[in-house]
Design a protein around this motif. Structure first.
Motif, PDB file in Angstrom:
ATOM      1  N   MET A  31       9.873  -6.313 -16.712  1.00 14.81           N
ATOM      2  CA  MET A  31       9.106  -6.343 -15.193  1.00 14.81           C
ATOM      3  C   MET A  31      10.242  -6.368 -14.377  1.00 14.81           C
ATOM      4  SD  MET A  31       6.520  -6.067 -13.558  1.00 14.81           S
ATOM      5  CE  MET A  31       5.236  -6.889 -12.537  1.00 14.81           C
ATOM      6  N   PHE A  69       4.087   9.243  -9.596  1.00 15.33           N
ATOM      7  CA  PHE A  69       4.918   9.297 -11.191  1.00 15.33           C
ATOM      8  C   PHE A  69       3.753   8.916 -12.260  1.00 15.33           C
ATOM      9  CE2 PHE A  69       8.109   8.345  -7.987  1.00 15.33           C
ATOM     10  CZ  PHE A  69       9.034   9.312  -8.347  1.00 15.33           C
ATOM     11  N   LEU A  82       3.351  -0.975 -13.643  1.00  9.58           N
ATOM     12  CA  LEU A  82       3.719  -1.386 -12.335  1.00  9.58           C
ATOM     13  C   LEU A  82       2.641  -1.336 -11.147  1.00  9.58           C
ATOM     14  CD1 LEU A  82       6.233  -2.686 -11.121  1.00  9.58           C
ATOM     15  CD2 LEU A  82       7.132  -0.444 -10.423  1.00  9.58           C
ATOM     16  N   LEU A  83       1.910  -0.232 -11.329  1.00  8.90           N
ATOM     17  CA  LEU A  83       0.923  -0.040 -10.437  1.00  8.90           C
ATOM     18  C   LEU A  83      -0.319  -0.974 -10.467  1.00  8.90           C
ATOM     19  CD1 LEU A  83       0.999   2.926  -8.951  1.00  8.90           C
ATOM     20  CD2 LEU A  83      -1.381   3.117  -9.873  1.00  8.90           C
ATOM     21  N   THR A 115       5.839   7.759 -17.925  1.00  6.21           N
ATOM     22  CA  THR A 115       5.032   7.392 -16.848  1.00  6.21           C
ATOM     23  C   THR A 115       4.317   6.134 -17.185  1.00  6.21           C
ATOM     24  OG1 THR A 115       3.229   8.582 -17.517  1.00  6.21           O
ATOM     25  CG2 THR A 115       4.633   9.522 -15.921  1.00  6.21           C
ATOM     26  N   MET A 139       5.369   2.988 -14.973  1.00  6.86           N
ATOM     27  CA  MET A 139       4.925   3.073 -13.695  1.00  6.86           C
ATOM     28  C   MET A 139       3.473   2.600 -13.738  1.00  6.86           C
ATOM     29  SD  MET A 139       6.784   4.166 -11.088  1.00  6.86           S
ATOM     30  CE  MET A 139       8.445   4.994 -10.849  1.00  6.86           C
ATOM     31  N   ASP A 140       2.783   3.000 -14.562  1.00 11.83           N
ATOM     32  CA  ASP A 140       1.186   2.745 -14.522  1.00 11.83           C
ATOM     33  C   ASP A 140       1.027   1.219 -14.587  1.00 11.83           C
ATOM     34  OD1 ASP A 140       0.604   5.414 -14.813  1.00 11.83           O
ATOM     35  OD2 ASP A 140       0.246   5.743 -16.824  1.00 11.83           O
ATOM     36  N   LEU A 151       2.503   1.472  -3.171  1.00  9.28           N
ATOM     37  CA  LEU A 151       1.531   2.319  -4.407  1.00  9.28           C
ATOM     38  C   LEU A 151       1.598   3.810  -4.134  1.00  9.28           C
ATOM     39  CD1 LEU A 151      -0.192  -0.231  -5.505  1.00  9.28           C
ATOM     40  CD2 LEU A 151      -1.983   1.359  -4.694  1.00  9.28           C
ATOM     41  N   ASP A 187       0.888  -1.272   0.163  1.00  8.54           N
ATOM     42  CA  ASP A 187       0.177  -0.131   0.306  1.00  8.54           C
ATOM     43  C   ASP A 187       0.777   1.323   0.086  1.00  8.54           C
ATOM     44  OD1 ASP A 187      -2.166  -1.587   0.089  1.00  8.54           O
ATOM     45  OD2 ASP A 187      -2.662  -1.451   2.141  1.00  8.54           O
ATOM     46  N   TRP A 224       0.218  -4.089 -11.606  1.00  9.11           N
ATOM     47  CA  TRP A 224       0.787  -5.308 -10.939  1.00  9.11           C
ATOM     48  C   TRP A 224       0.491  -5.252  -9.316  1.00  9.11           C
ATOM     49  CZ3 TRP A 224       4.742  -6.211  -7.738  1.00  9.11           C
ATOM     50  CH2 TRP A 224       5.034  -7.704  -7.462  1.00  9.11           C
ATOM     51  N   MET A 225       0.855  -4.178  -8.908  1.00  9.12           N
ATOM     52  CA  MET A 225       0.735  -4.101  -7.536  1.00  9.12           C
ATOM     53  C   MET A 225      -0.619  -4.216  -6.559  1.00  9.12           C
ATOM     54  SD  MET A 225       3.569  -1.614  -5.645  1.00  9.12           S
ATOM     55  CE  MET A 225       4.789  -2.169  -7.130  1.00  9.12           C
ATOM     56  N   LEU A 226      -1.574  -3.660  -7.552  1.00 13.22           N
ATOM     57  CA  LEU A 226      -2.941  -3.482  -7.148  1.00 13.22           C
ATOM     58  C   LEU A 226      -3.285  -4.947  -6.483  1.00 13.22           C
ATOM     59  CD1 LEU A 226      -4.673  -1.036  -9.284  1.00 13.22           C
ATOM     60  CD2 LEU A 226      -4.232  -1.046  -6.792  1.00 13.22           C
ATOM     61  N   GLN A 227      -2.942  -6.287  -7.341  1.00 13.86           N
ATOM     62  CA  GLN A 227      -3.466  -7.539  -6.828  1.00 13.86           C
ATOM     63  C   GLN A 227      -2.849  -7.685  -5.421  1.00 13.86           C
ATOM     64  OE1 GLN A 227       0.008  -9.539  -9.211  1.00 13.86           O
ATOM     65  NE2 GLN A 227      -1.884 -10.294  -9.918  1.00 13.86           N
ATOM     66  N   PHE A 228      -2.118  -7.067  -4.797  1.00  9.27           N
ATOM     67  CA  PHE A 228      -1.582  -7.308  -3.448  1.00  9.27           C
ATOM     68  C   PHE A 228      -2.139  -6.508  -2.651  1.00  9.27           C
ATOM     69  CE2 PHE A 228       1.705  -8.967  -6.501  1.00  9.27           C
ATOM     70  CZ  PHE A 228       1.684 -10.148  -6.032  1.00  9.27           C
ATOM     71  N   THR A 229      -3.050  -5.623  -2.894  1.00  8.83           N
ATOM     72  CA  THR A 229      -3.638  -4.637  -1.876  1.00  8.83           C
ATOM     73  C   THR A 229      -4.770  -5.369  -1.079  1.00  8.83           C
ATOM     74  OG1 THR A 229      -4.963  -3.569  -3.384  1.00  8.83           O
ATOM     75  CG2 THR A 229      -2.818  -2.518  -2.991  1.00  8.83           C
TER      76      THR A 229
END
Lengths: 100, 100
Positions: free
Chosen positions: B1, A82, B75-76, B69, B72-73, A76, A73, B78-83
């Motif tokens: 990645m 960015f 990556l964001l 950007t 980064m978008d 994120l 989080d 990808w990261m959302l699956q872990f929130t």
DNA sequence: TATTTATATTGAGAAAAATAAAAATATATC
DNA sequence: GATATATTTTTATTTTTCTCAATATAAATA
């Protein structure tokens, strides 16, 4: 912050996170999903723990690992600065020099 | 990645990204913000470019660097699956063993 | 035009850090 | 005590980071 990227900078460790997305697992169960030795996986788990991406709880002879979503989080949030939407005020210097 | 995390796994490189958040800069301007030699900064810029976190345009004798950007978008995403919000269906094995 | 000056990258090499695995150790269960 | 699970330590190898020297390219100037 550095620890997080260091931890994520490895396919095996990212795969471990994906595994734990579905259910908590013991170190042994996790190791069974990979072609690395248990000490190697143990080391990966340690790095993920140092980055606080995982938590671990010992139950008898087993150690259960779980995802810790709070660091993700935070990451994120950092990343949001960015994204295109967050950067509309950016000074564009480049165009000024395009004349020559 | 993998290249993205590798690129982000360094304080100097993250600082470079923060710099370029405000305005595009030449390699020399960027280097002036750090206590490293120009070749060192040049290498960092190269890694950031390889990860497609930056773009560069040559204008005369200068090379201007800008944030890109789009990575980064991704990556964001990808990261959302872990929130926390994205993981409500997670099987919690741990509680089952808490009895002992 | 030739030469000097400015900007930036490339390559070589050294020091520091990360990676992977075997061996040794610790702890819990049977 | 013997077995199973997991981590720690040790060691070798690889990768990363950094600087110096050399190179490339563009601009300014004599």
């Amino acid at each position: 912050m550095n620890n997080v990227f260091k931890a994520l900078n490895d396919k095996t460790r990212r795969d471990i996170l994906e595994l734990l997305k579905q259910e908590d697992m013991t170190a042994g169960q996790i190791a069974d999903h990979f072609n690395f030795s248990k000490p190697t996986i143990s080391h990966h788990l340690d790095l993920l723990k140092q980055a606080e991406l995982l938590t671990s709880v010992k139950k008898g002879q087993f150690v259960f690992y779980s995802l810790n979503t709070t660091v993700m989080d935070e990451l994120l949030k950092w990343m949001l600065q960015f994204t295109a939407d967050t950067l509309p005020l950016k000074k564009k210097i480049t165009p000024r020099y395009e004349g020559k």
